[in-house]
Scaffold this motif. Structure first.
Motif, PDB file in Angstrom:
ATOM      1  N   ASP A   1      13.519 -49.122 -41.838  1.00 40.49           N
ATOM      2  CA  ASP A   1      14.105 -50.400 -43.109  1.00 40.49           C
ATOM      3  C   ASP A   1      12.970 -50.625 -43.940  1.00 40.49           C
ATOM      4  O   ASP A   1      13.314 -51.348 -45.165  1.00 40.49           O
ATOM      5  CB  ASP A   1      14.525 -51.398 -42.278  1.00 40.49           C
ATOM      6  CG  ASP A   1      13.479 -52.063 -41.364  1.00 40.49           C
ATOM      7  OD1 ASP A   1      12.686 -51.243 -40.594  1.00 40.49           O
ATOM      8  OD2 ASP A   1      12.928 -53.202 -41.331  1.00 40.49           O
ATOM      9  N   HIS A   2      11.691 -50.096 -43.831  1.00 41.84           N
ATOM     10  CA  HIS A   2      10.557 -50.317 -44.632  1.00 41.84           C
ATOM     11  C   HIS A   2      10.910 -49.463 -46.044  1.00 41.84           C
ATOM     12  O   HIS A   2      10.237 -49.357 -46.723  1.00 41.84           O
ATOM     13  CB  HIS A   2       9.407 -50.027 -44.127  1.00 41.84           C
ATOM     14  CG  HIS A   2       9.010 -50.978 -43.197  1.00 41.84           C
ATOM     15  ND1 HIS A   2       9.133 -52.471 -43.333  1.00 41.84           N
ATOM     16  CD2 HIS A   2       8.544 -51.020 -41.561  1.00 41.84           C
ATOM     17  CE1 HIS A   2       8.595 -53.213 -42.298  1.00 41.84           C
ATOM     18  NE2 HIS A   2       8.290 -52.284 -41.315  1.00 41.84           N
ATOM     19  N   ILE A   3      11.609 -48.236 -45.866  1.00 40.60           N
ATOM     20  CA  ILE A   3      12.062 -47.469 -47.069  1.00 40.60           C
ATOM     21  C   ILE A   3      13.005 -48.107 -47.843  1.00 40.60           C
ATOM     22  O   ILE A   3      13.917 -48.443 -47.483  1.00 40.60           O
ATOM     23  CB  ILE A   3      12.572 -45.877 -46.800  1.00 40.60           C
ATOM     24  CG1 ILE A   3      11.531 -45.464 -45.168  1.00 40.60           C
ATOM     25  CG2 ILE A   3      12.659 -44.964 -47.579  1.00 40.60           C
ATOM     26  CD1 ILE A   3      10.023 -45.223 -45.798  1.00 40.60           C
ATOM     27  N   PRO A   4      12.593 -48.106 -49.260  1.00 36.28           N
ATOM     28  CA  PRO A   4      13.425 -48.907 -50.227  1.00 36.28           C
ATOM     29  C   PRO A   4      14.664 -47.953 -50.360  1.00 36.28           C
ATOM     30  O   PRO A   4      14.677 -46.624 -50.409  1.00 36.28           O
ATOM     31  CB  PRO A   4      12.450 -49.108 -51.606  1.00 36.28           C
ATOM     32  CG  PRO A   4      11.581 -47.780 -51.428  1.00 36.28           C
ATOM     33  CD  PRO A   4      11.267 -47.837 -49.745  1.00 36.28           C
ATOM     34  N   GLU A   5      15.654 -48.631 -50.586  1.00 33.58           N
ATOM     35  CA  GLU A   5      17.123 -47.852 -50.783  1.00 33.58           C
ATOM     36  C   GLU A   5      16.994 -47.144 -52.309  1.00 33.58           C
ATOM     37  O   GLU A   5      18.012 -46.162 -52.403  1.00 33.58           O
ATOM     38  CB  GLU A   5      18.382 -48.541 -50.752  1.00 33.58           C
ATOM     39  CG  GLU A   5      18.608 -49.203 -49.228  1.00 33.58           C
ATOM     40  CD  GLU A   5      19.586 -50.104 -49.259  1.00 33.58           C
ATOM     41  OE1 GLU A   5      20.424 -50.299 -50.078  1.00 33.58           O
ATOM     42  OE2 GLU A   5      20.025 -50.702 -48.063  1.00 33.58           O
ATOM     43  N   SER A   6      16.402 -47.790 -53.266  1.00 35.54           N
ATOM     44  CA  SER A   6      16.270 -46.960 -54.486  1.00 35.54           C
ATOM     45  C   SER A   6      14.782 -47.283 -54.979  1.00 35.54           C
ATOM     46  O   SER A   6      13.921 -48.052 -54.484  1.00 35.54           O
ATOM     47  CB  SER A   6      17.302 -47.616 -55.476  1.00 35.54           C
ATOM     48  OG  SER A   6      16.987 -49.045 -55.594  1.00 35.54           O
TER      49      SER A   6
ATOM     50  N   PRO B   1       8.992 -34.552 -27.532  1.00 30.30           N
ATOM     51  CA  PRO B   1       9.339 -35.808 -28.328  1.00 30.30           C
ATOM     52  C   PRO B   1       8.328 -36.071 -29.388  1.00 30.30           C
ATOM     53  O   PRO B   1       7.251 -35.963 -28.973  1.00 30.30           O
ATOM     54  CB  PRO B   1       9.551 -36.582 -27.131  1.00 30.30           C
ATOM     55  CG  PRO B   1       8.514 -36.151 -25.825  1.00 30.30           C
ATOM     56  CD  PRO B   1       8.738 -34.818 -26.049  1.00 30.30           C
ATOM     57  N   VAL B   2       8.866 -36.477 -30.411  1.00 27.40           N
ATOM     58  CA  VAL B   2       8.009 -36.860 -31.618  1.00 27.40           C
ATOM     59  C   VAL B   2       8.694 -38.368 -32.007  1.00 27.40           C
ATOM     60  O   VAL B   2       9.725 -38.611 -31.997  1.00 27.40           O
ATOM     61  CB  VAL B   2       8.261 -35.956 -32.810  1.00 27.40           C
ATOM     62  CG1 VAL B   2       7.822 -36.533 -34.091  1.00 27.40           C
ATOM     63  CG2 VAL B   2       7.720 -34.687 -32.410  1.00 27.40           C
ATOM     64  N   THR B   3       7.601 -39.175 -32.505  1.00 28.03           N
ATOM     65  CA  THR B   3       8.079 -40.506 -33.138  1.00 28.03           C
ATOM     66  C   THR B   3       7.671 -40.408 -34.488  1.00 28.03           C
ATOM     67  O   THR B   3       6.434 -39.959 -34.766  1.00 28.03           O
ATOM     68  CB  THR B   3       7.207 -41.776 -32.430  1.00 28.03           C
ATOM     69  OG1 THR B   3       7.715 -41.661 -31.011  1.00 28.03           O
ATOM     70  CG2 THR B   3       7.367 -42.985 -33.005  1.00 28.03           C
ATOM     71  N   ILE B   4       8.421 -41.060 -35.313  1.00 33.31           N
ATOM     72  CA  ILE B   4       8.076 -41.030 -36.893  1.00 33.31           C
ATOM     73  C   ILE B   4       8.024 -42.589 -37.302  1.00 33.31           C
ATOM     74  O   ILE B   4       9.270 -43.232 -37.144  1.00 33.31           O
ATOM     75  CB  ILE B   4       8.902 -40.220 -37.635  1.00 33.31           C
ATOM     76  CG1 ILE B   4       8.942 -38.856 -37.087  1.00 33.31           C
ATOM     77  CG2 ILE B   4       8.541 -40.498 -39.390  1.00 33.31           C
ATOM     78  CD1 ILE B   4      10.048 -37.952 -37.977  1.00 33.31           C
ATOM     79  N   ARG B   5       6.817 -43.009 -37.362  1.00 36.00           N
ATOM     80  CA  ARG B   5       6.752 -44.599 -37.570  1.00 36.00           C
ATOM     81  C   ARG B   5       6.427 -44.939 -38.890  1.00 36.00           C
ATOM     82  O   ARG B   5       5.400 -44.523 -39.639  1.00 36.00           O
ATOM     83  CB  ARG B   5       5.764 -45.185 -36.494  1.00 36.00           C
ATOM     84  CG  ARG B   5       5.641 -46.729 -36.198  1.00 36.00           C
ATOM     85  CD  ARG B   5       4.520 -46.760 -35.394  1.00 36.00           C
ATOM     86  NE  ARG B   5       5.098 -46.510 -33.901  1.00 36.00           N
ATOM     87  CZ  ARG B   5       4.247 -46.234 -32.869  1.00 36.00           C
ATOM     88  NH1 ARG B   5       3.151 -46.166 -32.901  1.00 36.00           N
ATOM     89  NH2 ARG B   5       5.039 -45.970 -31.771  1.00 36.00           N
ATOM     90  N   PHE B   6       7.404 -45.856 -39.579  1.00 37.11           N
ATOM     91  CA  PHE B   6       7.085 -46.343 -40.898  1.00 37.11           C
ATOM     92  C   PHE B   6       6.478 -47.681 -40.835  1.00 37.11           C
ATOM     93  O   PHE B   6       7.080 -48.482 -40.192  1.00 37.11           O
ATOM     94  CB  PHE B   6       8.277 -46.032 -41.755  1.00 37.11           C
ATOM     95  CG  PHE B   6       8.794 -44.909 -42.025  1.00 37.11           C
ATOM     96  CD1 PHE B   6       8.117 -44.120 -43.016  1.00 37.11           C
ATOM     97  CD2 PHE B   6       9.866 -44.392 -41.061  1.00 37.11           C
ATOM     98  CE1 PHE B   6       8.800 -42.685 -42.924  1.00 37.11           C
ATOM     99  CE2 PHE B   6      10.214 -43.102 -41.204  1.00 37.11           C
ATOM    100  CZ  PHE B   6       9.763 -42.338 -42.248  1.00 37.11           C
ATOM    101  N   GLY B   7       5.474 -48.097 -41.846  1.00 37.81           N
ATOM    102  CA  GLY B   7       4.865 -49.121 -41.824  1.00 37.81           C
ATOM    103  C   GLY B   7       5.382 -50.137 -43.063  1.00 37.81           C
ATOM    104  O   GLY B   7       6.063 -49.576 -43.833  1.00 37.81           O
ATOM    105  N   LYS B   8       5.205 -51.230 -43.192  1.00 40.13           N
ATOM    106  CA  LYS B   8       5.524 -52.373 -44.404  1.00 40.13           C
ATOM    107  C   LYS B   8       4.903 -51.700 -45.598  1.00 40.13           C
ATOM    108  O   LYS B   8       3.895 -51.264 -45.661  1.00 40.13           O
ATOM    109  CB  LYS B   8       5.214 -53.744 -44.018  1.00 40.13           C
ATOM    110  CG  LYS B   8       5.795 -54.332 -42.695  1.00 40.13           C
ATOM    111  CD  LYS B   8       5.128 -55.866 -42.504  1.00 40.13           C
ATOM    112  CE  LYS B   8       5.935 -56.517 -41.410  1.00 40.13           C
ATOM    113  NZ  LYS B   8       5.546 -57.879 -41.422  1.00 40.13           N
TER     114      LYS B   8
END
Length: 239
Positions: free
Chosen positions: A27-32, A169-176
């Motif tokens: 959800d930290h990735i902007p939609e546009s 297994p892999v985790t991809i974690r996005f920050g603010k």
């Protein structure tokens, strides 16, 4: 068109089966709008895993060697990387950094996502290394946010030198998103660029929980290679 064919039909489903990625903070990735996603770099697979999990297209700056291989295999590799949204960047010579910045700013000017690895190269030992300031320059010049990202588990799945990855297994974690608008117009200040880059690397460090090394990865690799050569071919004492 081939980008989306790779993502949704050919490569994306395969990567999800092999790596079973767990995604956090999407959800930290902007939609546009334009933004930089800055991540750690542990594996060759990183280039493809992140695009596979993002809803939006992302373009990465990739080393030019991926596009200049000889023969049919080299041409196929170059075609594949271009189709996957990779832009070749020559990392040799004094103009290498400026060329990468120009290419990155061109992507951002189109309101697209730009993927970049501030370390400049893959980690050879799984640790996080000092970031180069190009990411800070682009963030200030384009006036865009920087979203830190941590790839976790890709080193174990496909460490440097391993061609075929193993199931892991892999985790991809996005920050603010990090906002650096307070530094607008200061992209020529070396101290500011270093401070911004260090802030980005610290955000990646918190997400990845790696061990941090305050040294450029390329320098560390060169030193280790020289030490290994010395151990293999020790200098004989002068008589």
């Amino acid at each position: 068109m081939f980008y989306y064919l790779l993502k949704y039909v050919i490569l994306g489903p395969l990567l999800r089966v092999v790596f079973r990625p767990r995604i956090e903070g999407l959800d930290h990735i902007p939609e546009s709008g334009a933004a930089i996603i800055a991540g750690n770099h542990l594996s060759f697979a990183d280039h493809f895993l992140m695009p596979a999990v993002l809803k939006r297209r992302i373009t990465f700056l990739a080393k030019a060697e991926y596009f200049t291989g000889p023969g049919i295999r080299g041409r196929l590799t170059a075609t594949f990387f271009r189709s996957a949204g990779q832009i070749p960047v020559d990392r040799s010579g004094k103009e290498a950094g400026q060329a990468a910045i120009r290419e990155g700013l061109d992507v951002l000017s189109k309101d697209e996502l730009l993927g970049i690895y501030p370390e400049g190269t893959r980690s050879h030992d799984g640790r996080l290394y000092k970031g180069k300031v190009g990411v800070a320059v682009m963030a200030l010049k384009a006036q865009v946010p920087v979203i830190p990202c941590a790839m976790i588990g890709t080193f174990e799945a496909q460490p440097p030198g391993k061609v075929i990855p193993k199931v892991h297994p892999v985790t991809i974690r996005f920050g603010k998103p990090l906002d650096f608008s307070r530094y607008e117009g200061m992209e020529n200040e070396k101290a500011i660029l270093r401070a911004i880059t260090d802030e980005i690397m610290y955000a990646i460090l918190k997400l990845s929980e790696q061990e941090y090394v305050d040294q450029y990865a390329a320098v560390a690799k060169a030193e280790e290679a020289a030490a290994a050569k010395e151990r293999k071919f020790p200098r004989l004492p002068l008589s």
